[in-house]
Design a protein around this motif. Sequence first.
Motif, mmCIF file in Angstrom:
data_model
loop_
_atom_site.group_PDB
_atom_site.id
_atom_site.type_symbol
_atom_site.label_atom_id
_atom_site.label_comp_id
_atom_site.label_asym_id
_atom_site.label_seq_id
_atom_site.Cartn_x
_atom_site.Cartn_y
_atom_site.Cartn_z
ATOM 1 N N LYS A 1 0.827 -1.210 0.000
ATOM 2 C CA LYS A 1 0.000 0.000 0.000
ATOM 3 C C LYS A 1 0.859 1.257 0.000
ATOM 4 C CE LYS A 1 -2.422 -1.495 3.574
ATOM 5 N NZ LYS A 1 -3.429 -1.554 4.677
ATOM 6 N N THR A 2 1.951 1.237 0.754
ATOM 7 C CA THR A 2 2.824 2.411 0.808
ATOM 8 C C THR A 2 3.526 2.637 -0.518
ATOM 9 O OG1 THR A 2 3.183 2.052 3.173
ATOM 10 C CG2 THR A 2 4.726 3.504 2.041
ATOM 11 N N MET A 3 4.057 1.560 -1.110
ATOM 12 C CA MET A 3 4.754 1.705 -2.381
ATOM 13 C C MET A 3 3.811 2.153 -3.497
ATOM 14 S SD MET A 3 7.946 1.164 -1.838
ATOM 15 C CE MET A 3 7.548 2.117 -0.353
ATOM 16 N N HIS A 4 2.579 1.708 -3.446
ATOM 17 C CA HIS A 4 1.597 2.153 -4.445
ATOM 18 C C HIS A 4 1.285 3.631 -4.254
ATOM 19 C CE1 HIS A 4 -1.674 1.766 -7.337
ATOM 20 N NE2 HIS A 4 -2.433 2.449 -6.490
ATOM 21 N N ALA A 5 1.105 4.049 -3.011
ATOM 22 C CA ALA A 5 0.792 5.451 -2.734
ATOM 23 C C ALA A 5 1.945 6.366 -3.119
ATOM 24 C CB ALA A 5 0.451 5.621 -1.255
ATOM 25 N N CYS A 6 3.182 5.898 -2.935
ATOM 26 C CA CYS A 6 4.351 6.735 -3.232
ATOM 27 C C CYS A 6 4.504 7.025 -4.719
ATOM 28 C CB CYS A 6 5.617 6.058 -2.712
ATOM 29 S SG CYS A 6 5.839 6.192 -0.925
ATOM 30 N N GLN A 7 3.833 6.271 -5.572
ATOM 31 C CA GLN A 7 3.931 6.517 -7.008
ATOM 32 C C GLN A 7 3.121 7.732 -7.436
ATOM 33 O OE1 GLN A 7 3.563 2.750 -9.386
ATOM 34 N NE2 GLN A 7 3.705 1.774 -7.370
ATOM 35 N N ASP A 8 2.217 8.193 -6.576
ATOM 36 C CA ASP A 8 1.462 9.419 -6.832
ATOM 37 C C ASP A 8 2.220 10.575 -6.177
ATOM 38 O OD1 ASP A 8 -0.317 11.505 -7.065
ATOM 39 O OD2 ASP A 8 -2.080 10.339 -6.486
ATOM 40 N N LYS B 1 2.175 13.794 -6.499
ATOM 41 C CA LYS B 1 1.411 14.959 -6.041
ATOM 42 C C LYS B 1 0.768 14.669 -4.687
ATOM 43 C CE LYS B 1 0.354 16.872 -10.617
ATOM 44 N NZ LYS B 1 -0.725 17.257 -11.559
ATOM 45 N N LYS B 2 0.228 13.469 -4.546
ATOM 46 C CA LYS B 2 -0.410 13.106 -3.275
ATOM 47 C C LYS B 2 0.626 13.040 -2.154
ATOM 48 C CE LYS B 2 -3.437 9.661 -1.130
ATOM 49 N NZ LYS B 2 -2.631 9.557 0.101
ATOM 50 N N ILE B 3 1.798 12.487 -2.469
ATOM 51 C CA ILE B 3 2.857 12.421 -1.464
ATOM 52 C C ILE B 3 3.252 13.821 -1.009
ATOM 53 C CG2 ILE B 3 5.303 11.897 -1.150
ATOM 54 C CD1 ILE B 3 3.558 9.519 -0.804
ATOM 55 N N ALA B 4 3.398 14.750 -1.961
ATOM 56 C CA ALA B 4 3.763 16.124 -1.614
ATOM 57 C C ALA B 4 2.701 16.758 -0.719
ATOM 58 C CB ALA B 4 3.960 16.948 -2.883
ATOM 59 N N GLN B 5 1.431 16.553 -1.053
ATOM 60 C CA GLN B 5 0.347 17.099 -0.240
ATOM 61 C C GLN B 5 0.334 16.495 1.161
ATOM 62 O OE1 GLN B 5 -3.113 16.287 -2.616
ATOM 63 N NE2 GLN B 5 -2.683 17.931 -4.091
ATOM 64 N N ASP B 6 0.550 15.174 1.225
ATOM 65 C CA ASP B 6 0.573 14.499 2.527
ATOM 66 C C ASP B 6 1.720 15.009 3.395
ATOM 67 O OD1 ASP B 6 -1.616 13.052 1.793
ATOM 68 O OD2 ASP B 6 -0.532 11.199 1.345
ATOM 69 N N LEU B 7 2.877 15.242 2.766
ATOM 70 C CA LEU B 7 4.024 15.738 3.520
ATOM 71 C C LEU B 7 3.765 17.143 4.047
ATOM 72 C CD1 LEU B 7 6.980 14.491 1.278
ATOM 73 C CD2 LEU B 7 6.298 13.597 3.504
ATOM 74 N N ILE B 8 3.140 17.988 3.225
ATOM 75 C CA ILE B 8 2.807 19.341 3.671
ATOM 76 C C ILE B 8 1.811 19.294 4.822
ATOM 77 C CG2 ILE B 8 1.668 21.489 2.988
ATOM 78 C CD1 ILE B 8 2.823 21.063 0.178
ATOM 79 N N GLN B 9 0.800 18.427 4.692
ATOM 80 C CA GLN B 9 -0.196 18.285 5.751
ATOM 81 C C GLN B 9 0.437 17.767 7.038
ATOM 82 O OE1 GLN B 9 -3.319 19.303 5.554
ATOM 83 N NE2 GLN B 9 -3.674 18.719 7.692
ATOM 84 N N ARG B 10 1.376 16.833 6.889
ATOM 85 C CA ARG B 10 2.059 16.276 8.051
ATOM 86 C C ARG B 10 2.877 17.342 8.761
ATOM 87 N NH1 ARG B 10 2.214 13.231 12.418
ATOM 88 N NH2 ARG B 10 4.273 12.362 12.870
ATOM 89 N N ARG B 11 3.551 18.203 7.990
ATOM 90 C CA ARG B 11 4.349 19.268 8.594
ATOM 91 C C ARG B 11 3.451 20.271 9.328
ATOM 92 N NH1 ARG B 11 9.535 20.969 7.206
ATOM 93 N NH2 ARG B 11 10.798 19.284 6.361
ATOM 94 N N LYS B 12 2.294 20.577 8.754
ATOM 95 C CA LYS B 12 1.356 21.477 9.421
ATOM 96 C C LYS B 12 0.855 20.866 10.722
ATOM 97 C CE LYS B 12 -0.352 23.863 5.282
ATOM 98 N NZ LYS B 12 -1.543 24.108 4.415
ATOM 99 N N GLN B 13 0.575 19.554 10.677
ATOM 100 C CA GLN B 13 0.107 18.860 11.877
ATOM 101 C C GLN B 13 1.158 18.886 12.975
ATOM 102 O OE1 GLN B 13 -1.076 14.812 11.148
ATOM 103 N NE2 GLN B 13 -1.287 14.326 13.327
ATOM 104 N N LEU B 14 2.423 18.622 12.599
ATOM 105 C CA LEU B 14 3.507 18.640 13.578
ATOM 106 C C LEU B 14 3.702 20.041 14.153
ATOM 107 C CD1 LEU B 14 6.127 16.348 11.786
ATOM 108 C CD2 LEU B 14 4.781 15.784 13.817
ATOM 109 N N ALA B 15 3.594 21.056 13.286
ATOM 110 C CA ALA B 15 3.747 22.434 13.752
ATOM 111 C C ALA B 15 2.637 22.804 14.727
ATOM 112 C CB ALA B 15 3.731 23.386 12.555
#
Length: 291
Positions: free
Chosen positions: A259-266, A268-282
């Motif tokens: 599931k992770t390797m499939h998701a990482c192929q998108d 744009k979605k990975i970039a959005q998830d990383l931005i959301q994760r950084r906002k959550q951590l902040a």
Amino acid sequence: MKVLPELQPVPIPAAVQDENGHLNAECREIRQKLAQLKLRDADVWAREEQRKKVTGDVKAPWFVKAPFWLLCVTLDLCFANRPIQRFWVLETVARIPYFAYISILHLYESVGFWRAGAELRKVHFAEEWNELHHLQIMESLGGDQLWFDRFLAEHASLLYYWGLILIYLFSPRLAYAFSELVEWHAADTYEQFVESNRQLLAELPPPIVAAEYYRNSDLYMFDSLQTCSGPEAELRRPPCNTLLDVFMNIRDDEMEHVKTMHACQDTKKIAQDLIQRRKQLAAEGLSITQK
């Protein structure tokens, strides 16, 4: 002058020795049962083809699928009806992609090219940590005893590492597609192995390394592996009472990797998830400082 001392065989622990210093009767019986475990290559391929009718095949060009096919054919030729040794080689190779991805992401961070990849690197480290324990489980079952098996796994790992480094530099999506192929094959293989040996596996105890990993009170790394189950999904807390539990847990772990390797192929979605994760951590850090 030797830089490193020569490795010596691990002595037999006193707890499992008989009066003559050899393995006791219980351990010898476990070894005999382990030797009875079976796995037919044709059954694995049949299961894989059946699964593809439901999930579809991984979309990847021939030059990505070719090394994957080479890996599968090599496993079939060299490890016919030697499932534990096959799994040890498979897990040795399965760790390499995460090592390669972490290397590139660390390089990008070091040169200031893409610092947002730190969260993704942490996910890959959790995946590599999981594969490491799969590997140690297979070692505890005797999967690494033959020199030829070690030679094959170690040299294949070197080839795959540098190959994936090059692929990831030019196209992370293709590198992740390769990993998805490998993880699907691993999940299908473990599923077939469990189905073929269910009763015998249920009679055998779990290795200590498996019990320590799955029963650990600190499951931070194990939880970090489960990144694609959704925020509302309940985190897995798998049992580990028999060897059957162990192999079912490994099978389910491989599905997490899929599931992770499939998701990482998108990307744009990975970039959005990383931005959301950084906002959550902040936000979490801000709430802590305000308390």
